[in-house]
Design an enzyme around this catalytic site. Structure first.
Site, PDB file in Angstrom:
ATOM      1  N   TYR B 145       0.848  -1.198   0.000  1.00  0.00           N
ATOM      2  CA  TYR B 145       0.000   0.000   0.000  1.00  0.00           C
ATOM      3  C   TYR B 145       0.883   1.247   0.000  1.00  0.00           C
ATOM      4  O   TYR B 145       0.607   2.228  -0.691  1.00  0.00           O
ATOM      5  CB  TYR B 145      -0.930  -0.001   1.218  1.00  0.00           C
ATOM      6  CG  TYR B 145      -1.902  -1.162   1.194  1.00  0.00           C
ATOM      7  CD1 TYR B 145      -3.089  -1.071   0.486  1.00  0.00           C
ATOM      8  CD2 TYR B 145      -1.625  -2.355   1.856  1.00  0.00           C
ATOM      9  CE1 TYR B 145      -3.978  -2.137   0.441  1.00  0.00           C
ATOM     10  CE2 TYR B 145      -2.495  -3.432   1.822  1.00  0.00           C
ATOM     11  CZ  TYR B 145      -3.674  -3.313   1.113  1.00  0.00           C
ATOM     12  OH  TYR B 145      -4.538  -4.371   1.058  1.00  0.00           O
ATOM     13  N   ASN B 168     -12.464  -0.991  -5.180  1.00  0.00           N
ATOM     14  CA  ASN B 168     -12.164  -1.177  -6.608  1.00  0.00           C
ATOM     15  C   ASN B 168     -13.346  -1.826  -7.308  1.00  0.00           C
ATOM     16  O   ASN B 168     -13.716  -2.951  -6.996  1.00  0.00           O
ATOM     17  CB  ASN B 168     -10.919  -2.076  -6.735  1.00  0.00           C
ATOM     18  CG  ASN B 168     -10.621  -2.461  -8.181  1.00  0.00           C
ATOM     19  OD1 ASN B 168     -11.103  -1.807  -9.103  1.00  0.00           O
ATOM     20  ND2 ASN B 168      -9.822  -3.503  -8.346  1.00  0.00           N
ATOM     21  N   CYS B 176      -6.094  -5.200  -7.891  1.00  0.00           N
ATOM     22  CA  CYS B 176      -5.885  -4.827  -6.491  1.00  0.00           C
ATOM     23  C   CYS B 176      -5.389  -6.033  -5.676  1.00  0.00           C
ATOM     24  O   CYS B 176      -4.867  -5.855  -4.575  1.00  0.00           O
ATOM     25  CB  CYS B 176      -7.147  -4.217  -5.890  1.00  0.00           C
ATOM     26  SG  CYS B 176      -8.591  -5.249  -6.002  1.00  0.00           S
ATOM     27  N   HIS B 177      -5.525  -7.237  -6.242  1.00  0.00           N
ATOM     28  CA  HIS B 177      -5.008  -8.414  -5.514  1.00  0.00           C
ATOM     29  C   HIS B 177      -3.482  -8.389  -5.437  1.00  0.00           C
ATOM     30  O   HIS B 177      -2.903  -9.145  -4.659  1.00  0.00           O
ATOM     31  CB  HIS B 177      -5.499  -9.700  -6.195  1.00  0.00           C
ATOM     32  CG  HIS B 177      -5.096  -9.827  -7.635  1.00  0.00           C
ATOM     33  ND1 HIS B 177      -5.798  -9.240  -8.658  1.00  0.00           N
ATOM     34  CD2 HIS B 177      -4.049 -10.451  -8.227  1.00  0.00           C
ATOM     35  CE1 HIS B 177      -5.205  -9.510  -9.820  1.00  0.00           C
ATOM     36  NE2 HIS B 177      -4.134 -10.240  -9.580  1.00  0.00           N
ATOM     37  N   GLU B 203      -0.628 -16.268 -10.631  1.00  0.00           N
ATOM     38  CA  GLU B 203       0.368 -15.405 -11.283  1.00  0.00           C
ATOM     39  C   GLU B 203       1.793 -15.767 -10.874  1.00  0.00           C
ATOM     40  O   GLU B 203       2.757 -15.146 -11.323  1.00  0.00           O
ATOM     41  CB  GLU B 203       0.077 -13.935 -10.947  1.00  0.00           C
ATOM     42  CG  GLU B 203      -1.267 -13.458 -11.483  1.00  0.00           C
ATOM     43  CD  GLU B 203      -1.509 -11.960 -11.276  1.00  0.00           C
ATOM     44  OE1 GLU B 203      -0.583 -11.254 -10.816  1.00  0.00           O
ATOM     45  OE2 GLU B 203      -2.625 -11.504 -11.572  1.00  0.00           O
TER      46      GLU B 203
END
Lengths: 169, 208
Positions: B145, B168, B176-177, B203
């Site tokens: 953040y 979001n 946002c993950h 990912e």
């Protein structure tokens, strides 16, 4: 006579999807009865396109069924008129309007408006029984907000004359 | 493919009429947004697109054990979409098919950067700045953040950044993950932490 429900207790306006799914079958049935199944398909689309155009002008979510069926009735009238534009008298909508909704708000004015010409009756009912804006009424009737305002006030003037004939010249 | 008709009442209409009306309403530019339900390995997703781009990707229902989240039923979610984008919403699956195809490729590990245009016009300026910046955090990479706050020139706004991410409207596509706590901890995710973990594992940003 009771007043229409104040805004604080009015139903919220649902997403159009919910409004459409809730009323589409009944709108189609009404149009199929009035126009036959083939013409009803075009009229069905026109009804909900008009409703979409008018949707942002709605101020509350009360009486949406009656609103949808009123638009459908107007679209049916327009469709029946089209081949002989201007030749036919305005068909009487009173049966249709009375069958639209069993809400007290409509019943309260039904006996008063029964003698009005159809467009004025629809405008007066939508304005005073259903508390719609002139924008929404104009879109429902397929005319402009100004025309809706004029139809409403001319209907109200006619009602006043009927209520107090001796006061009028 | 996005899902077929979820409203049984519409089956009472003549075949094809419902779909023709939806297409006509969209073609006439009368909608605030078109929506559809998409399939994903993490459960159904509600998608909505305005004329400007993809404006909503939301998980349809929380997973068991994901902790308290707002009511995410399709009905409740459509209400939130309506508040966000406007009430003239109609399900037009064809318009969301390109998004579904990209999501399919993403979940298959074949797509690392979404090409669909995103519409963040409904977001307040600060949130939009956060979400735009977030789109430059690449696939498989995490940031904190604080990193994101620094990148938008407000290094002390880490908490506000967290608030903006939590709201979001375009999950997964606006990633946002990929934002984690200061020491790499998985912190809150509107779709539930289990889904955040699954996305980061997909990912390769976390060891499975």
């Amino acid at each position: 006579m009771e007043h229409a429900a104040p805004a604080a207790t009015s139903a919220a306006i649902p997403p159009f999807e919910r409004f459409y799914a809730a009323h589409a079958p009944e709108v189609y049935r009404l149009l199929a009865r009035r126009l036959g199944t083939q013409a009803a398909e075009d009229a069905f689309q026109e009804t909900f396109l008009r409703a979409l155009r008018a949707y942002p002008a709605l101020r509350h979510g009360d009486h949406l069924r009656a609103w949808a069926l009123t638009i459908a009735s107007r679209v049916a009238v327009d469709a029946l008129r089209r081949p002989v534009a201007g030749e036919l008298p305005d068909p009487d909508l009173s049966g249709e309007l009375i069958a639209l909704d069993e809400e007290p708000a409509y019943r309260q004015v039904a006996h008063l408006t029964a003698g009005l010409p159809p467009t004025e009756r629809a405008a007066v009912v939508l304005r005073y029984a259903y508390d719609l804006s002139y924008d929404a009424i104009g879109l429902a009737l397929g005319s402009s907000p100004d025309a809706a305002r004029q139809a409403t006030s001319s209907g109200v003037r006619r009602l006043r004359r009927a209520a107090a004939p001796k006061e009028n010249a | 493919m996005t899902h077929a008709d979820p409203s049984p009442a519409l089956d009472l209409l003549p075949p094809g009429l419902d779909e023709r009306f939806r297409e006509r309403a969209a073609a006439a530019s009368l909608l605030d947004a078109a929506w559809a339900i998409a399939d994903s390995p993490l459960g159904p997703l509600l998608l909505a697109a305005t004329g400007r781009g993809l404006a909503w990707v939301g998980f349809e229902a929380p997973r068991a054990g994901s902790g308290p989240v707002a009511d995410a039923s399709p009905e409740a979610q459509l209400e939130r979409v309506a508040e966000w984008l406007g009430r003239r919403l109609l399900r037009v699956p064809r318009l969301l098919d390109p998004v579904q195809r990209e999501l399919d490729a993403y979940f298959a590990g074949r797509l690392h950067a979404f090409a669909v245009t995103v519409d963040l016009a409904g977001s307040p300026a600060f949130q939009r700045a956060v979400l735009e910046e977030l789109r430059s955090v690449p696939y498989g990479v995490t940031a904190t953040y604080g990193d994101l706050a620094a990148r938008i020139g407000k290094p002390k706004a880490a908490r506000a950044v967290g608030g903006a991410l939590n709201r979001n409207p375009v999950a997964i596509v606006v990633p946002c993950h990929r934002i984690v706590g200061a020491h790499g901890a998985l912190t809150g995710y509107a779709g539930g932490l289990e889904r955040k973990r699954a996305l980061l594992e997909l990912e390769g940003a976390l060891l499975a």
